[in-house]
Design a protein around this motif. Structure first.
Motif, short mmCIF file in Angstrom:
data_model
loop_
_atom_site.label_atom_id
_atom_site.label_comp_id
_atom_site.label_asym_id
_atom_site.label_seq_id
_atom_site.Cartn_x
_atom_site.Cartn_y
_atom_site.Cartn_z
N GLU A 58 42.49 50.83 30.64
CA GLU A 58 42.24 49.40 30.75
C GLU A 58 41.99 49.06 32.21
O GLU A 58 42.73 49.50 33.10
N TYR A 59 40.93 48.28 32.48
CA TYR A 59 40.57 47.90 33.84
C TYR A 59 40.41 46.40 33.97
O TYR A 59 39.89 45.74 33.06
N THR A 60 40.84 45.88 35.12
CA THR A 60 40.62 44.49 35.48
C THR A 60 39.88 44.45 36.81
O THR A 60 40.32 45.05 37.79
N SER A 61 38.75 43.75 36.82
CA SER A 61 37.93 43.62 38.02
C SER A 61 37.78 42.14 38.36
O SER A 61 37.49 41.33 37.47
N THR A 62 37.97 41.79 39.64
CA THR A 62 37.75 40.40 40.06
C THR A 62 36.97 40.38 41.37
O THR A 62 37.08 41.28 42.20
N TYR A 63 36.18 39.32 41.53
CA TYR A 63 35.48 39.05 42.78
C TYR A 63 35.45 37.54 42.98
O TYR A 63 35.12 36.80 42.04
N THR A 64 35.81 37.09 44.18
CA THR A 64 35.75 35.66 44.48
C THR A 64 35.17 35.44 45.87
O THR A 64 35.37 36.26 46.78
#
Length: 279
Positions: A58-64
């Motif tokens: 399971e992967y979580t990717s964020t960019y802000t």
């Protein structure tokens, strides 16, 4: 051991934007991308992997990004691409951004720009022969044990004058391996990667004016062996716990502020061999 990545879902989405602005006054840009993806297909995300036995990730990717340039001459250009399709080669990415901002403030002018990325991956043991194309890195009974790795990268600037360039790259979604098994398996050869770069300069002999900061934080937790006969709730023991943190700052008249950061987690050799009980 290393990140395996996660296989793409059958239906994929891709989108891209290109932004160009030139103004005297105020310019703002706000971006946010969050993606959670897993191959434990019958459960609701996020799902505790501790309840599973093998072959799940399971992967979580964020960019802000948040940029505000006020009371000055502003030139802003940015391209952004996001794609949930599986990545077949190391030079392609699921998230990629490139940004160039130039700002010359008035007496009260100011620009702030914050950018942050997170890539968080966790997985239960995978048979190397099921997720690697290279035969020299995938022994028949060798296993890539459990892992739980997170990397955070980003920057923050506060300027009255300067030319700023940043770039972001993330790869964590892989092509689905052939076969109709449950769960779907990733082709892990390209490896998982998260890159971030920043460069701040002035104009000619005039330095940038203000402050800049860039940082990377990594927490890697990985196994070494695989239990021959896993039982739900009983997992591969943790063999590595690595914490790394680095922050770079500069303030005042800045002729050059440049930092390049990269996280690369790739399976390049055979994992642990499964030894049957009694052997």
């Amino acid at each position: 051991m290393a990140d395996t990545g996660v296989p793409q879902v059958p239906e994929t989405q891709g989108f891209s934007t290109s932004t160009t602005m030139s103004a005297i006054g105020t310019v703002t840009e706000t971006d946010s991308v969050v993606n959670i993806i897993a191959n434990c297909g019958h459960e609701t995300l996020p799902y505790p992997l501790g309840l599973l036995v093998r072959d799940h990730a399971e992967y979580t990717s964020t960019y802000t990004e948040s940029t505000i340039a006020d009371q000055g001459l502003v030139t802003y250009a940015k391209s952004m691409t996001t794609d949930t399709a599986g990545v077949p080669t190391p030079n392609l990415f699921n998230v990629e951004t490139d940004k160039v901002v130039e700002f010359i403030g008035s007496d009260t002018g100011r620009m702030t720009s914050d950018e942050n990325t997170v890539l968080d991956g966790a997985g239960i043991s995978f048979l190397d022969s099921e997720i690697l194309i290279c035969p020299f890195a995938s022994g028949t009974n060798n296993v890539n044990p459990a892992f739980c790795n997170i990397v955070q990268e980003g920057s923050s600037v506060d300027l009255t004058l300067g030319s700023l360039t940043t770039g972001t790259q993330q790869r964590y979604i892989m092509k689905k391996a052939s076969g109709d098994g449950d769960p779907d398996l990733p082709v892990s050869d390209p490896g998982v990667e998260s890159d971030y770069s920043i460069k701040l300069t002035g104009f000619g002999d005039i330095p940038a004016m203000g402050s800049a900061e860039a940082s990377i934080d990594v927490h890697a937790q990985e196994g070494r062996i695989h239990l021959s006969f896993p039982v739900p709730g009983i997992h591969d023991p943790k063999a590595e716990d690595l914490v790394y943190s680095e922050t770079t700052t500069a303030s005042g008249d800045i002729s050059l502020f440049q930092k390049v950061m990269s996280y690369n987690s790739k399976i390049t050799g055979t994992g642990t061999s499964i030894i049957p009980t009694g052997a």
